[in-house]
Motif scaffolding. Structure first.
Motif, short mmCIF file in Angstrom:
data_model
loop_
_atom_site.label_atom_id
_atom_site.label_comp_id
_atom_site.label_asym_id
_atom_site.label_seq_id
_atom_site.Cartn_x
_atom_site.Cartn_y
_atom_site.Cartn_z
N THR A 63 0.83 -1.20 0.00
CA THR A 63 0.00 0.00 0.00
C THR A 63 0.86 1.25 0.00
N GLY A 64 1.90 1.26 0.85
CA GLY A 64 2.81 2.41 0.90
C GLY A 64 3.50 2.65 -0.42
N ALA A 65 3.91 1.59 -1.09
CA ALA A 65 4.55 1.73 -2.40
C ALA A 65 3.55 2.28 -3.41
N SER A 66 2.32 1.80 -3.35
CA SER A 66 1.28 2.26 -4.26
C SER A 66 0.97 3.75 -4.06
N LEU A 67 1.03 4.18 -2.80
CA LEU A 67 0.77 5.60 -2.48
C LEU A 67 2.00 6.47 -2.67
N GLY A 68 3.17 5.84 -2.81
CA GLY A 68 4.42 6.60 -2.96
C GLY A 68 4.88 7.24 -1.66
N VAL A 69 4.63 6.58 -0.53
CA VAL A 69 4.98 7.18 0.76
C VAL A 69 6.00 6.35 1.55
N LEU A 70 6.70 5.44 0.88
CA LEU A 70 7.61 4.55 1.59
C LEU A 70 8.75 5.27 2.32
N THR A 71 9.05 6.48 1.93
CA THR A 71 10.13 7.22 2.60
C THR A 71 9.61 8.29 3.56
N ASP A 72 8.31 8.37 3.74
CA ASP A 72 7.74 9.34 4.68
C ASP A 72 8.06 8.93 6.12
N ALA A 73 8.35 9.92 6.94
CA ALA A 73 8.76 9.66 8.32
C ALA A 73 7.72 8.88 9.10
N TRP A 74 6.44 9.22 8.96
CA TRP A 74 5.38 8.54 9.71
C TRP A 74 5.33 7.06 9.37
N LEU A 75 5.60 6.72 8.11
CA LEU A 75 5.57 5.32 7.71
C LEU A 75 6.82 4.60 8.21
N LEU A 76 7.96 5.25 8.13
CA LEU A 76 9.20 4.63 8.63
C LEU A 76 9.11 4.36 10.13
N VAL A 77 8.56 5.32 10.88
CA VAL A 77 8.38 5.11 12.32
C VAL A 77 7.41 3.95 12.55
N SER A 78 6.34 3.88 11.76
CA SER A 78 5.38 2.79 11.89
C SER A 78 6.03 1.44 11.62
N ILE A 79 6.91 1.39 10.63
CA ILE A 79 7.61 0.15 10.31
C ILE A 79 8.50 -0.27 11.48
N VAL A 80 9.23 0.68 12.05
CA VAL A 80 10.10 0.38 13.19
C VAL A 80 9.27 -0.13 14.37
N LEU A 81 8.15 0.54 14.66
CA LEU A 81 7.29 0.12 15.77
C LEU A 81 6.67 -1.25 15.51
N THR A 82 6.34 -1.54 14.27
CA THR A 82 5.81 -2.85 13.91
C THR A 82 6.85 -3.94 14.14
N VAL A 83 8.08 -3.67 13.75
CA VAL A 83 9.17 -4.63 13.98
C VAL A 83 9.37 -4.83 15.49
N LEU A 84 9.35 -3.74 16.25
CA LEU A 84 9.48 -3.86 17.71
C LEU A 84 8.35 -4.69 18.31
N ALA A 85 7.13 -4.46 17.85
CA ALA A 85 5.99 -5.23 18.35
C ALA A 85 6.17 -6.71 18.02
N ALA A 86 6.64 -7.01 16.83
CA ALA A 86 6.86 -8.40 16.44
C ALA A 86 7.95 -9.04 17.30
N VAL A 87 8.99 -8.30 17.60
CA VAL A 87 10.07 -8.81 18.45
C VAL A 87 9.55 -9.07 19.86
N VAL A 88 8.78 -8.14 20.41
CA VAL A 88 8.20 -8.33 21.75
C VAL A 88 7.32 -9.57 21.78
N LEU A 89 6.51 -9.75 20.75
CA LEU A 89 5.64 -10.92 20.70
C LEU A 89 6.44 -12.21 20.57
N ALA A 90 7.37 -12.23 19.62
CA ALA A 90 8.11 -13.47 19.32
C ALA A 90 9.12 -13.85 20.39
#
Length: 140
Positions: A63-90
Protein backbone atom coordinates in the motif's frame (compact mmCIF):
# COMPACT_ATOMS: atom_id res chain seq x y z
CA UNK A 1 -5.50 -0.83 -6.93
CA UNK A 2 -4.42 1.39 -4.02
CA UNK A 3 -7.89 1.29 -2.49
CA UNK A 4 -7.96 -2.50 -2.71
CA UNK A 5 -4.53 -2.80 -1.08
CA UNK A 6 -5.46 -0.33 1.65
CA UNK A 7 -8.72 -2.16 2.31
CA UNK A 8 -6.94 -5.53 2.54
CA UNK A 9 -4.25 -4.02 4.80
CA UNK A 10 -6.82 -2.56 7.22
CA UNK A 11 -8.93 -5.72 7.15
CA UNK A 12 -5.87 -7.90 7.83
CA UNK A 13 -4.86 -5.63 10.72
CA UNK A 14 -8.29 -5.85 12.31
CA UNK A 15 -8.69 -9.59 11.81
CA UNK A 16 -5.12 -10.61 12.69
CA UNK A 17 -3.66 -8.08 15.10
CA UNK A 18 -6.83 -7.46 17.12
CA UNK A 19 -7.14 -11.01 18.44
CA UNK A 20 -3.45 -11.17 19.33
CA UNK A 21 -3.58 -7.97 21.36
CA UNK A 22 -6.70 -9.10 23.24
CA UNK A 23 -5.46 -12.65 23.85
CA UNK A 24 -2.03 -11.45 24.99
CA UNK A 25 -3.71 -9.08 27.44
CA UNK A 26 -5.99 -11.78 28.83
CA UNK A 27 -3.26 -14.40 29.30
CA UNK A 28 -1.70 -13.00 32.52
CA UNK A 29 -5.09 -13.10 34.28
CA UNK A 30 -5.52 -16.73 33.21
CA UNK A 31 -2.05 -17.44 34.67
CA UNK A 32 -3.06 -15.86 37.99
CA UNK A 33 -6.18 -18.05 38.08
CA UNK A 34 -4.21 -21.11 36.92
CA UNK A 35 -6.87 -21.64 34.25
CA UNK A 36 -4.97 -24.04 32.02
CA UNK A 37 -7.76 -24.42 29.44
CA UNK A 38 -8.02 -20.68 28.94
CA UNK A 39 -4.23 -20.34 28.85
CA UNK A 40 -4.05 -22.96 26.07
CA UNK A 41 -6.77 -21.21 24.08
CA UNK A 42 -5.23 -17.75 24.45
CA UNK A 43 -1.76 -19.05 23.56
CA UNK A 44 -3.11 -20.74 20.45
CA UNK A 45 -4.86 -17.52 19.41
CA UNK A 46 -1.59 -15.60 19.87
CA UNK A 47 0.46 -18.13 17.90
CA UNK A 48 -1.96 -18.62 15.01
CA UNK A 49 -2.91 -14.98 14.58
CA UNK A 50 0.73 -13.91 14.85
CA UNK A 51 1.39 -15.96 11.73
CA UNK A 52 -1.69 -14.57 10.00
CA UNK A 53 -0.54 -11.11 11.11
CA UNK A 54 2.51 -11.37 8.86
CA UNK A 55 0.19 -10.33 6.04
CA UNK A 56 -0.33 -6.92 7.65
CA UNK A 57 3.16 -5.47 7.04
CA UNK A 58 3.33 -7.12 3.60
CA UNK A 59 0.09 -5.47 2.56
CA UNK A 60 1.17 -2.27 4.30
CA UNK A 61 4.39 -2.08 2.30
CA UNK A 62 2.47 -2.74 -0.92
CA UNK A 63 0.00 0.00 0.00
CA UNK A 64 2.81 2.41 0.90
CA UNK A 65 4.55 1.73 -2.40
CA UNK A 66 1.28 2.26 -4.26
CA UNK A 67 0.77 5.60 -2.48
CA UNK A 68 4.42 6.60 -2.96
CA UNK A 69 4.98 7.18 0.76
CA UNK A 70 7.61 4.55 1.59
CA UNK A 71 10.13 7.22 2.60
CA UNK A 72 7.74 9.34 4.68
CA UNK A 73 8.76 9.66 8.32
CA UNK A 74 5.38 8.54 9.71
CA UNK A 75 5.57 5.32 7.71
CA UNK A 76 9.20 4.63 8.63
CA UNK A 77 8.38 5.11 12.32
CA UNK A 78 5.38 2.79 11.89
CA UNK A 79 7.61 0.15 10.31
CA UNK A 80 10.10 0.38 13.19
CA UNK A 81 7.29 0.12 15.77
CA UNK A 82 5.81 -2.85 13.91
CA UNK A 83 9.17 -4.63 13.98
CA UNK A 84 9.48 -3.86 17.71
CA UNK A 85 5.99 -5.23 18.35
CA UNK A 86 6.86 -8.40 16.44
CA UNK A 87 10.07 -8.81 18.45
CA UNK A 88 8.20 -8.33 21.75
CA UNK A 89 5.64 -10.92 20.70
CA UNK A 90 8.11 -13.47 19.32
CA UNK A 91 10.85 -13.17 21.92
CA UNK A 92 9.01 -12.24 25.09
CA UNK A 93 5.27 -12.89 25.09
CA UNK A 94 5.08 -16.21 23.24
CA UNK A 95 8.04 -17.79 25.10
CA UNK A 96 6.60 -16.66 28.46
CA UNK A 97 3.22 -18.12 27.52
CA UNK A 98 4.87 -21.39 26.51
CA UNK A 99 6.76 -21.46 29.80
CA UNK A 100 3.52 -20.95 31.69
CA UNK A 101 1.93 -23.82 29.81
CA UNK A 102 4.67 -26.39 29.69
CA UNK A 103 6.91 -25.91 32.69
CA UNK A 104 6.38 -26.28 36.38
CA UNK A 105 8.18 -23.00 37.06
CA UNK A 106 5.88 -20.13 37.92
CA UNK A 107 5.66 -17.36 35.35
CA UNK A 108 5.58 -13.78 36.58
CA UNK A 109 2.08 -12.77 35.47
CA UNK A 110 2.73 -9.13 36.34
CA UNK A 111 5.77 -8.98 34.08
CA UNK A 112 3.90 -10.77 31.31
CA UNK A 113 1.04 -8.30 31.70
CA UNK A 114 3.46 -5.39 31.44
CA UNK A 115 5.06 -6.87 28.34
CA UNK A 116 1.64 -7.41 26.78
CA UNK A 117 0.78 -3.80 27.58
CA UNK A 118 3.92 -2.61 25.81
CA UNK A 119 3.01 -4.78 22.81
CA UNK A 120 -0.48 -3.26 22.73
CA UNK A 121 0.87 0.27 23.13
CA UNK A 122 3.19 -0.25 20.16
CA UNK A 123 0.24 -1.32 18.02
CA UNK A 124 -1.94 1.54 19.25
CA UNK A 125 0.83 3.98 18.28
CA UNK A 126 1.06 2.43 14.81
CA UNK A 127 -2.71 2.78 14.37
CA UNK A 128 -2.57 6.46 15.35
CA UNK A 129 0.32 7.06 12.94
CA UNK A 130 -1.62 5.33 10.16
CA UNK A 131 -4.62 7.58 10.75
CA UNK A 132 -2.94 10.91 11.50
CA UNK A 133 0.06 10.53 9.15
CA UNK A 134 1.96 13.55 10.51
CA UNK A 135 3.71 15.46 7.77
CA UNK A 136 2.03 13.44 5.02
CA UNK A 137 1.39 15.16 1.73
CA UNK A 138 -1.25 12.59 0.71
CA UNK A 139 -3.95 14.34 2.73
CA UNK A 140 -5.82 13.23 5.84
Amino acid sequence: MTKVLLSLHVLAAIVAIGPVTVAASMFPAAVRRSDLDQMRTLNRICRVYALVGLTVPVLGLATGASLGVLTDAWLLVSIVLTVLAAVVLAYSILPAQAAALWSRDPVDATRLGMTSGIFNLLWATVVVLMIVRPGSTTGA
